[in-house]
Design a protein around this motif. Structure first.
Motif, PDB file in Angstrom:
ATOM      1  N   GLY A  84       0.797  -1.232   0.000  1.00  0.00           N
ATOM      2  CA  GLY A  84       0.000   0.000   0.000  1.00  0.00           C
ATOM      3  C   GLY A  84       0.826   1.276   0.000  1.00  0.00           C
ATOM      4  N   LEU A  85       2.112   1.172  -0.317  1.00  0.00           N
ATOM      5  CA  LEU A  85       3.000   2.320  -0.062  1.00  0.00           C
ATOM      6  C   LEU A  85       3.137   3.325  -1.203  1.00  0.00           C
ATOM      7  CD1 LEU A  85       6.001   1.071   2.103  1.00  0.00           C
ATOM      8  CD2 LEU A  85       3.864   2.165   2.756  1.00  0.00           C
ATOM      9  N   ASP A  86       2.574   3.053  -2.355  1.00  0.00           N
ATOM     10  CA  ASP A  86       2.668   4.013  -3.454  1.00  0.00           C
ATOM     11  C   ASP A  86       4.119   4.404  -3.763  1.00  0.00           C
ATOM     12  OD1 ASP A  86       1.928   5.875  -5.405  1.00  0.00           O
ATOM     13  OD2 ASP A  86       1.777   7.514  -3.946  1.00  0.00           O
ATOM     14  N   VAL A  87       4.968   3.373  -3.922  1.00  0.00           N
ATOM     15  CA  VAL A  87       6.351   3.617  -4.355  1.00  0.00           C
ATOM     16  C   VAL A  87       6.388   3.305  -5.848  1.00  0.00           C
ATOM     17  CG1 VAL A  87       8.751   2.857  -4.148  1.00  0.00           C
ATOM     18  CG2 VAL A  87       7.308   3.067  -2.101  1.00  0.00           C
ATOM     19  N   ARG A  88       6.821   4.284  -6.653  1.00  0.00           N
ATOM     20  CA  ARG A  88       6.707   4.120  -8.106  1.00  0.00           C
ATOM     21  C   ARG A  88       7.613   3.022  -8.670  1.00  0.00           C
ATOM     22  NH1 ARG A  88       4.419   8.677  -7.362  1.00  0.00           N
ATOM     23  NH2 ARG A  88       6.222   9.849  -6.642  1.00  0.00           N
ATOM     24  N   ARG A  89       8.848   2.930  -8.169  1.00  0.00           N
ATOM     25  CA  ARG A  89       9.737   1.872  -8.681  1.00  0.00           C
ATOM     26  C   ARG A  89      10.394   1.183  -7.496  1.00  0.00           C
ATOM     27  NH1 ARG A  89      14.101   2.406 -13.668  1.00  0.00           N
ATOM     28  NH2 ARG A  89      14.436   0.159 -13.799  1.00  0.00           N
ATOM     29  N   LYS A  90      10.278  -0.143  -7.434  1.00  0.00           N
ATOM     30  CA  LYS A  90      10.755  -0.923  -6.287  1.00  0.00           C
ATOM     31  C   LYS A  90      11.759  -1.958  -6.777  1.00  0.00           C
ATOM     32  CE  LYS A  90       6.419  -1.977  -5.764  1.00  0.00           C
ATOM     33  NZ  LYS A  90       5.046  -2.366  -5.378  1.00  0.00           N
ATOM     34  N   VAL A  91      12.956  -1.915  -6.238  1.00  0.00           N
ATOM     35  CA  VAL A  91      14.026  -2.783  -6.736  1.00  0.00           C
ATOM     36  C   VAL A  91      14.668  -3.516  -5.556  1.00  0.00           C
ATOM     37  CG1 VAL A  91      16.186  -2.859  -8.027  1.00  0.00           C
ATOM     38  CG2 VAL A  91      14.495  -1.095  -8.577  1.00  0.00           C
ATOM     39  N   PHE A  92      14.700  -4.833  -5.631  1.00  0.00           N
ATOM     40  CA  PHE A  92      15.393  -5.605  -4.600  1.00  0.00           C
ATOM     41  C   PHE A  92      16.900  -5.625  -4.881  1.00  0.00           C
ATOM     42  CE2 PHE A  92      11.250  -7.917  -3.745  1.00  0.00           C
ATOM     43  CZ  PHE A  92      11.163  -7.534  -2.409  1.00  0.00           C
ATOM     44  N   VAL A  93      17.670  -5.343  -3.844  1.00  0.00           N
ATOM     45  CA  VAL A  93      19.138  -5.418  -3.912  1.00  0.00           C
ATOM     46  C   VAL A  93      19.616  -6.318  -2.764  1.00  0.00           C
ATOM     47  CG1 VAL A  93      19.530  -3.179  -5.028  1.00  0.00           C
ATOM     48  CG2 VAL A  93      19.324  -3.300  -2.521  1.00  0.00           C
ATOM     49  N   HIS A  94      20.932  -6.540  -2.691  1.00  0.00           N
ATOM     50  CA  HIS A  94      21.488  -7.377  -1.618  1.00  0.00           C
ATOM     51  C   HIS A  94      20.750  -8.715  -1.579  1.00  0.00           C
ATOM     52  CE1 HIS A  94      22.652  -8.667   2.489  1.00  0.00           C
ATOM     53  NE2 HIS A  94      23.694  -7.871   2.357  1.00  0.00           N
ATOM     54  N   VAL A  95      20.678  -9.371  -2.745  1.00  0.00           N
ATOM     55  CA  VAL A  95      19.921 -10.622  -2.862  1.00  0.00           C
ATOM     56  C   VAL A  95      20.868 -11.795  -2.587  1.00  0.00           C
ATOM     57  CG1 VAL A  95      18.345 -11.949  -4.288  1.00  0.00           C
ATOM     58  CG2 VAL A  95      18.523  -9.472  -4.631  1.00  0.00           C
ATOM     59  N   ASN A  96      20.465 -12.634  -1.657  1.00  0.00           N
ATOM     60  CA  ASN A  96      21.336 -13.742  -1.250  1.00  0.00           C
ATOM     61  C   ASN A  96      21.318 -14.874  -2.277  1.00  0.00           C
ATOM     62  OD1 ASN A  96      23.095 -14.599   0.927  1.00  0.00           O
ATOM     63  ND2 ASN A  96      21.673 -16.320   1.162  1.00  0.00           N
ATOM     64  N   ASN A  97      22.417 -15.594  -2.357  1.00  0.00           N
ATOM     65  CA  ASN A  97      22.528 -16.682  -3.340  1.00  0.00           C
ATOM     66  C   ASN A  97      21.459 -17.760  -3.156  1.00  0.00           C
ATOM     67  OD1 ASN A  97      23.946 -19.216  -1.894  1.00  0.00           O
ATOM     68  ND2 ASN A  97      24.665 -17.312  -0.979  1.00  0.00           N
ATOM     69  N   SER A  98      20.874 -17.837  -1.973  1.00  0.00           N
ATOM     70  CA  SER A  98      19.850 -18.861  -1.716  1.00  0.00           C
ATOM     71  C   SER A  98      18.459 -18.457  -2.211  1.00  0.00           C
ATOM     72  CB  SER A  98      19.772 -19.112  -0.203  1.00  0.00           C
ATOM     73  OG  SER A  98      19.495 -17.886   0.470  1.00  0.00           O
ATOM     74  N   ASN A  99      18.308 -17.219  -2.686  1.00  0.00           N
ATOM     75  CA  ASN A  99      16.968 -16.689  -2.965  1.00  0.00           C
ATOM     76  C   ASN A  99      16.467 -17.125  -4.354  1.00  0.00           C
ATOM     77  OD1 ASN A  99      14.740 -15.052  -3.581  1.00  0.00           O
ATOM     78  ND2 ASN A  99      15.473 -13.427  -2.233  1.00  0.00           N
ATOM     79  N   PRO A 100      15.380 -17.916  -4.407  1.00  0.00           N
ATOM     80  CA  PRO A 100      14.909 -18.432  -5.710  1.00  0.00           C
ATOM     81  C   PRO A 100      14.402 -17.345  -6.652  1.00  0.00           C
ATOM     82  CG  PRO A 100      13.352 -18.978  -3.947  1.00  0.00           C
ATOM     83  CD  PRO A 100      14.570 -18.401  -3.278  1.00  0.00           C
TER      84      PRO A 100
END
Ligand code: MLT
Ligand code: MN
Ligand code: ZN
Length: 313
Positions: free
Chosen positions: A269-285
């Protein structure tokens, strides 16, 4: 073509969590694909971005052990031709915590080059107490503390304001600490950053480590143009579920993406226009292109950062 001046230019130098993707000794489902050139997982270096407000001078946010590879891969960070016997466009390093993946690269930047390292007193204190960082000649490399809530200018035209986010002291300090480990305290050991052009015309948030989204943090991010956020794990227990280690995301001071208590739900519900995941762990599918998890993140409006990703605001 580099954009004209007057923009905020951001390059994701490294999109992975500590250890990178693949991690040197990891055989998990995600790393297995990253080890294969034709696999569905891009290799990724460790957590860092570079930001410029004029296209020439760059501020590196967190300095990963992969900084040399990252400089090689990104021509804007190469020494300028005709810049004299020693030159670097990197004029400042800003630290959000003192984790290995965010500070070890400072040791690589030791060849008689002036720049300024910015961090909270708590984070700079960790560096201060470790004599190996004295390889950075203090005559050339100043360490400048910033206070949360007080904007500072690491480069002309660029303003950064830090704020505390739930997190932990660096894991290696937590190991030495025999007491109860606090993994979601809001202290000067883990901060998020609001980065903006000095004229206020563009801004974004960079939060590579965060253990919880408090109402205060949600309020701060609401309405933002761009947020880079801690994408360490998909599920809190994925490391132990895959036999990679005992630690949960929470125990490492990191949010998980999925489920009712995860980041995707918290941002809904946060109304963030662009959302990017960083610091992604090697285990993350979610690192696996075409996976169910990647599709779910994208369907919720999230992007998974990759090395060399560039955003101009
Ligand atoms: C973290 O983000 O929790 C640390 O970077 C983990 C590590 O030290 O590799
Ligand atoms: Mn990390
Ligand atoms: Zn792995």
């Amino acid at each position: 073509m580099p954009p004209a001046t007057g923009h905020l230019r951001i390059i994701v130098l490294g999109s992975a969590a500590g250890g990178g993707v693949p991690q040197w000794n990891c055989n998990c489902d995600v790393c297995r694909q990253a080890w294969q050139a034709a696999g569905a997982v891009k290799t990724r270096t460790q957590s860092s971005i570079a930001v410029s407000a004029n296209g020439h001078d760059w501020c590196v946010v967190n300095c990963s052990p992969d900084i040399r590879t990252q400089i090689l891969a990104n021509p804007p960070l190469h020494p300028a031709a005709g810049g004299g016997p020693r030159h670097s466009p990197i004029k400042a390093v800003v630290l959000t915590n003192a984790d290995v993946d965010h500070v070890a690269g400072l040791l690589t930047l030791r060849e008689k080059q002036p720049f300024v390292v910015h961090g909270t007193k708590a984070v700079l204190g960790v560096i201060e107490r470790n004599p190996i960082f004295e390889v950075l000649d203090e005559q050339l490399v100043a360490r400048r503390p910033f206070c949360v809530g007080e904007p500072f200018a690491p480069l002309a035209g660029l303003t950064i304001e830090a704020y505390r986010v739930p997190g932990k002291v660096a894991l290696y300090l937590a190991m030495a600490d025999s007491g109860q480990l606090e993994t979601a305290a809001e202290t000067d050991h883990t901060v998020g950053l609001r980065v903006s052009r000095a004229d206020g015309s563009a801004s974004f948030h960079y939060i590579p480590g965060c253990a919880a989204i408090t109402p205060e943090l949600a309020g701060r991010l609401c309405g933002s143009d761009l947020v880079f956020f801690d994408g360490t794990v998909w599920r809190d227990d994925e490391m132990s579920a895959h036999g990679l280690g005992a630690k949960s995301g929470q125990r490492m001071g990191h949010m998980h993406m999925a489920g009712g208590t995860g980041t995707i739900a918290a941002f809904a519900g946060l109304d963030v226009r662009r959302k990017v995941f960083v610091h992604v762990n090697n285990s993350n599918p979610a690192l696996i292109e075409g996976s169910r998890e990647r599709a779910a993140a994208e369907a919720a409006g999230w992007e998974i950062a990759y090395d060399g990703m560039e955003v101009v605001l």
